[in-house]
Design an enzyme around this catalytic site. Structure first.
Site, PDB file in Angstrom:
ATOM      1  N   GLU A  28       9.479 -19.210  25.064  1.00 25.47           N
ATOM      2  CA  GLU A  28       8.739 -18.003  25.465  1.00 25.47           C
ATOM      3  C   GLU A  28       7.346 -18.362  25.972  1.00 25.47           C
ATOM      4  O   GLU A  28       6.902 -17.865  27.008  1.00 25.47           O
ATOM      5  CB  GLU A  28       8.663 -17.076  24.261  1.00 25.47           C
ATOM      6  N   THR A  71       0.860  -1.187   0.000  1.00 21.75           N
ATOM      7  CA  THR A  71       0.000   0.000   0.000  1.00 21.75           C
ATOM      8  C   THR A  71       0.893   1.233   0.000  1.00 21.75           C
ATOM      9  O   THR A  71       1.566   1.522   0.993  1.00 21.75           O
ATOM     10  CB  THR A  71      -0.920  -0.001   1.235  1.00 21.75           C
ATOM     11  N   LYS A 119      14.393 -20.039  15.912  1.00 25.90           N
ATOM     12  CA  LYS A 119      13.427 -19.025  16.339  1.00 25.90           C
ATOM     13  C   LYS A 119      12.136 -19.673  16.842  1.00 25.90           C
ATOM     14  O   LYS A 119      11.515 -19.204  17.807  1.00 25.90           O
ATOM     15  CB  LYS A 119      13.118 -18.084  15.162  1.00 25.90           C
ATOM     16  N   GLY A 164      10.484  -7.915  19.586  1.00 27.33           N
ATOM     17  CA  GLY A 164       9.311  -7.072  19.453  1.00 27.33           C
ATOM     18  C   GLY A 164       9.655  -5.701  18.907  1.00 27.33           C
ATOM     19  O   GLY A 164      10.727  -5.463  18.330  1.00 27.33           O
ATOM     20  N   HIS A 196      12.820 -20.839  20.274  1.00 23.97           N
ATOM     21  CA  HIS A 196      12.826 -19.626  21.106  1.00 23.97           C
ATOM     22  C   HIS A 196      11.400 -19.263  21.498  1.00 23.97           C
ATOM     23  O   HIS A 196      11.104 -19.005  22.667  1.00 23.97           O
ATOM     24  CB  HIS A 196      13.478 -18.482  20.328  1.00 23.97           C
ATOM     25  N   ASN A 197      10.496 -19.237  20.518  1.00 25.29           N
ATOM     26  CA  ASN A 197       9.119 -18.853  20.812  1.00 25.29           C
ATOM     27  C   ASN A 197       8.414 -19.884  21.675  1.00 25.29           C
ATOM     28  O   ASN A 197       7.578 -19.533  22.511  1.00 25.29           O
ATOM     29  CB  ASN A 197       8.351 -18.638  19.508  1.00 25.29           C
ATOM     30  N   SER A 220      13.830 -11.545  17.036  1.00 25.72           N
ATOM     31  CA  SER A 220      13.094 -11.487  18.297  1.00 25.72           C
ATOM     32  C   SER A 220      13.407 -10.205  19.051  1.00 25.72           C
ATOM     33  O   SER A 220      14.533  -9.718  19.025  1.00 25.72           O
ATOM     34  CB  SER A 220      13.442 -12.684  19.185  1.00 25.72           C
ATOM     35  N   ASN A 225       7.974 -14.621  10.927  1.00 23.06           N
ATOM     36  CA  ASN A 225       7.879 -15.840  11.732  1.00 23.06           C
ATOM     37  C   ASN A 225       7.461 -17.016  10.859  1.00 23.06           C
ATOM     38  O   ASN A 225       6.387 -17.575  11.003  1.00 23.06           O
ATOM     39  CB  ASN A 225       6.859 -15.651  12.864  1.00 23.06           C
ATOM     40  N   LYS A 280      -0.266 -17.146  18.032  1.00 22.42           N
ATOM     41  CA  LYS A 280      -0.085 -17.025  16.584  1.00 22.42           C
ATOM     42  C   LYS A 280       0.506 -18.277  15.952  1.00 22.42           C
ATOM     43  O   LYS A 280       0.766 -18.291  14.754  1.00 22.42           O
ATOM     44  CB  LYS A 280       0.791 -15.806  16.270  1.00 22.42           C
TER      45      LYS A 280
END
Length: 481
Positions: free
Chosen positions: A190, A34, A183, A130, A186-187, A128, A102, A259
């Protein structure tokens, strides 16, 4: 033109990564599907910087120095494939495509192999930290085509978080899907960390009757010691925030979202036959929380044990800290077990001490004992399980009385602590030389002639018993899934 890198996707992570790159002296081309989003970014956060925009992919590619480096920060899945297919006719052999979203690691496996055959170098990298991490220094976990790494190493390590001794929290992980696998783990960790913190919170609130102010102070104190971590720190901060005189946390509906990355970790643990039980329970706890209406109904029908037993608050806060620490150690141990299995399966040669360093700064699971994890693997690169390292063995030994005390009281009083309970069950199972799987194997052989091994015979020899006298001597083939 001679711009260093382009980034596609100007949501919050994409914008902040671009600003981070600009701060480090790199010239970046920004693109968003966009066009108005690109224009707003250039007129707002990117105003008075060296960042430029592009209205089309063709314009974006034309501004890049060769070999071109293009980073995608778009929604995982089909959107990534669509962007890659659109870019390919515009690129030359040796150019680099980086997926920083991700992604599920099999997608990165596929893309790396496919693009290599088409002359394009692919990197699938976990990012990672955020919004804040992307802007000021994330943890970055790149994998894919190793030929691409020297081309982006300087940029990635410049924008990454740094350890206290200045080491970048970014290093090459391994080929194909290795970066996104790391990753994913890692999540998953988390998910586990967040769940055990929430279990401690519920025990303090429901069983110890602590106020938000008392809990806030407890988490703040914990953050100064072995439990020091980003998630403990932000929990302390969350518990202090008020709006219109009321604590915000008390107004939040107890339905957890997700997610998918924790679910991917649990699924892969099952696929590899690795008992990543704490993360699995953390995922299921979120699923259970989503059944809010059913839980409200059940709370009016199903009875638990009598409550109201007064407990020594200071004693149980100490025990809760021990339970949190021990469960956290198990969570990391299970995560590294899963990475070990994947590394052997895919021949990735993962460096576990290096991975621990990637997580020491910038990322959501950064914590003080990652230094000790790195030290454990630096000392013994063949370490099968973190629990067998002297440091972590001693930590668990010192914590397990409090760990068992909390879980015993939780079961007695009906406070659900599924993740901490799963961690203790794993620990007890892992330290038990003889588990009841002998009986389980007998059951399988009884009803399905699945055979079994014997303690008095060489490993690998299979036996079948005609348990009823009428079952015959024919056995089924033996296999593991």
């Amino acid at each position: 033109m001679n711009y260093d890198i382009a980034l596609i996707g100007l949501a919050v992570m994409g914008q902040n990564l671009i600003l981070n790159m600009n701060d480090k002296g790199y010239k970046v081309v920004a693109y968003n599907r966009t066009a108005s989003v690109t224009e707003e970014f250039l007129a707002g956060p990117a105003k008075d910087t060296n960042i430029i925009g592009a209205a089309t992919y063709e314009e974006m590619v034309s501004k890049l120095s060769s070999p071109r480096k293009i980073m995608l920060m778009v929604k995982a899945g089909k959107a990534v494939d669509s962007v890659i297919e659109t870019l390919l006719p515009l690129l030359d052999e040796g150019d680099v495509i980086i997926d920083g979203g991700n992604a599920n690691y099999p997608d990165s496996q596929r893309r790396a192999i496919d693009l290599k055959a088409r002359g394009i170098r692919f990197i699938g990298t976990g990012v990672s930290g955020g919004e804040e991490g992307a802007r000021h220094g994330p943890s970055i976990m790149p994998g894919g085509n190793p030929e691409a790494w020297p081309l982006v190493k300087e940029i990635f390590q410049a924008i990454s978080a740094k350890t206290d001794d200045g080491q970048p929290c970014c290093e090459w992980v391994g080929e194909n899907g290795a970066g996104h696998f790391v990753k994913m783990v890692h999540n998953g960790i988390e998910y586990g960390d967040m769940q055990i913190i929430c279990e401690a919170y519920q025990f303090m609130k429901d069983q110890l009757g602590m106020s938000n102010a008392e809990m806030q102070q407890t988490f703040e104190t914990w953050n100064q010691g072995d439990l020091g971590s980003y998630l403990i720190e932000i929990t302390s901060e969350i518990l202090a925030v008020k709006e219109n005189g009321s604590y915000v946390v008390d107004s939040i509906l107890d339905k957890a979202g997700q997610k998918g990355t924790g679910k991917w970790t649990a699924i892969n643990a099952l696929d590899f036959g690795t008992p990543v039980t704490l993360i699995g329970e953390a995922v299921f706890a979120r699923c259970l929380s989503a059944l809010k209406a059913e839980r409200v109904t059940a709370s009016q029908v199903l009875q638990g044990p009598a409550t109201g037993i007064a407990l020594d608050k200071a004693e149980y806060i100490q025990a809760l800290g021990d339970a949190l620490l021990a469960s956290k150690v198990v969570s990391y141990a299970q995560g590294f077990m899963l990475m070990r299995e994947a590394s052997e399966h895919f021949d990735w040669n993962l460096q576990y001490g290096s991975i621990a360093q990637l997580w020491r700064g910038g990322c959501i699971i950064r914590s003080v004992f990652l230094d000790d994890i790195k030290a454990a693997y630096d000392k013994n690169g063949e370490l099968n399980n973190l629990l067998l390292d002297d440091y972590f063995r001693d930590k668990i030994q010192a914590a397990q009385t409090g760990w068992r005390k909390v879980l015993s009281k939780a079961m007695e009083t009906g406070v659900p602590m599924p993740a901490m309970g799963a961690a203790l069950a794993f620990y007890d199972g892992y330290r038990t030389a003889s588990l009841p799987a002998n009986l389980l194997q007998a059951q399988r052989d009884y009803f399905g002639a699945h055979t079994y091994e014997r303690v008095d015979k060489p490993e690998g020899m299979r036996f079948h018993t005609n348990w009823t006298g009428t079952g015959g001597d024919v056995s089924s083939s033996s296999y593991d899934v």
